[in-house]
Design a protein around this motif. Sequence first.
Motif, mmCIF file in Angstrom:
data_model
loop_
_atom_site.group_PDB
_atom_site.id
_atom_site.type_symbol
_atom_site.label_atom_id
_atom_site.label_comp_id
_atom_site.label_asym_id
_atom_site.label_seq_id
_atom_site.Cartn_x
_atom_site.Cartn_y
_atom_site.Cartn_z
ATOM 1 N N THR A 3 0.854 -1.184 0.000
ATOM 2 C CA THR A 3 0.000 0.000 0.000
ATOM 3 C C THR A 3 0.891 1.235 0.000
ATOM 4 O O THR A 3 1.855 1.310 0.738
ATOM 5 C CB THR A 3 -0.887 0.015 1.257
ATOM 6 O OG1 THR A 3 -1.643 -1.188 1.291
ATOM 7 C CG2 THR A 3 -1.797 1.208 1.278
ATOM 8 N N GLU A 4 0.534 2.199 -0.842
ATOM 9 C CA GLU A 4 1.314 3.425 -0.889
ATOM 10 C C GLU A 4 0.945 4.302 0.300
ATOM 11 O O GLU A 4 -0.195 4.700 0.471
ATOM 12 C CB GLU A 4 1.019 4.182 -2.189
ATOM 13 C CG GLU A 4 1.901 5.393 -2.376
ATOM 14 C CD GLU A 4 1.633 6.087 -3.703
ATOM 15 O OE1 GLU A 4 1.730 7.319 -3.725
ATOM 16 O OE2 GLU A 4 1.336 5.406 -4.688
ATOM 17 N N SER A 5 1.936 4.555 1.157
ATOM 18 C CA SER A 5 1.689 5.418 2.306
ATOM 19 C C SER A 5 2.960 6.185 2.635
ATOM 20 O O SER A 5 4.047 5.856 2.173
ATOM 21 C CB SER A 5 1.220 4.613 3.516
ATOM 22 O OG SER A 5 2.206 3.719 3.945
ATOM 23 N N GLN A 6 2.769 7.227 3.411
ATOM 24 C CA GLN A 6 3.871 8.078 3.843
ATOM 25 C C GLN A 6 3.750 8.274 5.348
ATOM 26 O O GLN A 6 2.680 8.081 5.931
ATOM 27 C CB GLN A 6 3.805 9.444 3.156
ATOM 28 C CG GLN A 6 3.911 9.393 1.665
ATOM 29 C CD GLN A 6 3.665 10.771 1.041
ATOM 30 O OE1 GLN A 6 3.027 11.629 1.620
ATOM 31 N NE2 GLN A 6 4.184 10.957 -0.154
ATOM 32 N N ASP A 125 -9.925 2.758 7.736
ATOM 33 C CA ASP A 125 -8.654 2.127 7.415
ATOM 34 C C ASP A 125 -7.809 2.211 8.679
ATOM 35 O O ASP A 125 -8.059 3.040 9.556
ATOM 36 C CB ASP A 125 -7.937 2.861 6.273
ATOM 37 C CG ASP A 125 -8.610 2.623 4.930
ATOM 38 O OD1 ASP A 125 -8.867 1.453 4.592
ATOM 39 O OD2 ASP A 125 -8.866 3.617 4.221
ATOM 40 N N TYR A 127 -4.292 3.085 10.543
ATOM 41 C CA TYR A 127 -3.170 4.006 10.385
ATOM 42 C C TYR A 127 -2.183 3.841 11.533
ATOM 43 O O TYR A 127 -2.587 3.709 12.691
ATOM 44 C CB TYR A 127 -3.657 5.468 10.386
ATOM 45 C CG TYR A 127 -4.519 5.798 9.208
ATOM 46 C CD1 TYR A 127 -3.966 6.347 8.063
ATOM 47 C CD2 TYR A 127 -5.887 5.556 9.231
ATOM 48 C CE1 TYR A 127 -4.752 6.651 6.970
ATOM 49 C CE2 TYR A 127 -6.682 5.855 8.137
ATOM 50 C CZ TYR A 127 -6.106 6.395 7.017
ATOM 51 O OH TYR A 127 -6.887 6.684 5.928
ATOM 52 N N GLU A 145 0.776 7.964 9.845
ATOM 53 C CA GLU A 145 0.753 7.424 8.492
ATOM 54 C C GLU A 145 -0.280 8.163 7.654
ATOM 55 O O GLU A 145 -1.375 8.469 8.124
ATOM 56 C CB GLU A 145 0.408 5.926 8.538
ATOM 57 C CG GLU A 145 0.378 5.273 7.189
ATOM 58 C CD GLU A 145 0.064 3.790 7.263
ATOM 59 O OE1 GLU A 145 0.229 3.122 6.236
ATOM 60 O OE2 GLU A 145 -0.351 3.299 8.330
ATOM 61 N N LYS A 146 0.085 8.432 6.432
ATOM 62 C CA LYS A 146 -0.816 9.048 5.462
ATOM 63 C C LYS A 146 -0.918 8.082 4.289
ATOM 64 O O LYS A 146 0.089 7.632 3.755
ATOM 65 C CB LYS A 146 -0.252 10.387 4.972
ATOM 66 C CG LYS A 146 -1.063 11.036 3.879
ATOM 67 C CD LYS A 146 -0.382 12.298 3.377
ATOM 68 C CE LYS A 146 -1.149 12.890 2.218
ATOM 69 N NZ LYS A 146 -0.480 14.080 1.682
ATOM 70 N N LYS A 147 -2.144 7.741 3.923
ATOM 71 C CA LYS A 147 -2.363 6.822 2.810
ATOM 72 C C LYS A 147 -2.887 7.576 1.603
ATOM 73 O O LYS A 147 -3.569 8.593 1.747
ATOM 74 C CB LYS A 147 -3.355 5.728 3.208
ATOM 75 C CG LYS A 147 -2.837 4.847 4.305
ATOM 76 C CD LYS A 147 -3.800 3.751 4.647
ATOM 77 C CE LYS A 147 -3.214 2.917 5.774
ATOM 78 N NZ LYS A 147 -4.047 1.799 6.122
ATOM 79 N N LYS A 148 -2.582 7.067 0.454
ATOM 80 C CA LYS A 148 -3.058 7.695 -0.780
ATOM 81 C C LYS A 148 -4.585 7.686 -0.789
ATOM 82 O O LYS A 148 -5.214 6.665 -0.564
ATOM 83 C CB LYS A 148 -2.524 6.930 -1.991
ATOM 84 C CG LYS A 148 -2.839 7.586 -3.297
ATOM 85 C CD LYS A 148 -2.211 6.852 -4.451
ATOM 86 C CE LYS A 148 -2.528 7.587 -5.751
ATOM 87 N NZ LYS A 148 -1.862 6.946 -6.871
ATOM 88 N N ASN A 151 -6.409 11.177 4.180
ATOM 89 C CA ASN A 151 -5.479 11.655 5.189
ATOM 90 C C ASN A 151 -6.300 12.010 6.423
ATOM 91 O O ASN A 151 -7.186 12.854 6.346
ATOM 92 C CB ASN A 151 -4.711 12.875 4.674
ATOM 93 C CG ASN A 151 -3.595 13.282 5.593
ATOM 94 O OD1 ASN A 151 -3.493 12.825 6.719
ATOM 95 N ND2 ASN A 151 -2.746 14.157 5.111
#
Length: 169
Positions: A3-6, A125, A127, A145-148, A151
Amino acid sequence: MATESQLEIYKIVLGRRTFREIIREKNNILAGENRNDEELFLLLFQNILDKLTQNAAWTSDRTKLGLALFSNAGEAVNTILSSHYDSNVIEGYIDGGYYDRLRTIAQTNDVAQREQLGRDKMVTDRYYIYLNCPLGSNIGLMFLEKKKGLNIHTAVDLFVKEVFKTIHH
């Protein structure tokens, strides 16, 4: 597939009060009452758990985002979100997502069978969150965590402000 996350970093600024002072105040602990730092940090953790595990999700009408801590059968909430007194850290996962939106869900193999989710339902979701709260300081750090596509930082920011809101200035 990953999963794309930052991971976003936020500074928690309490003003002139320390985490220790705010925890004592929020828990009605008198100045002369002896409590060690481990007890105070556990009270902070308990305050956070209480807000996330009550019978209703923590919500904000400003953001229409809700926060909760969902556990599976037999799973203790303090294994999802845990306290590490020795490093002044609370870390783990929180569940967050939008509410107050009408949505429809259906099985992918039979879309004729649908169910409408009402405004009182929240789709979440999970986080990752990391809170560093040094008891003697008035500044802490939060990693979130920030997910595409979604937020939750605005809801978490309001939640953290509520947790650390002082009663007296």
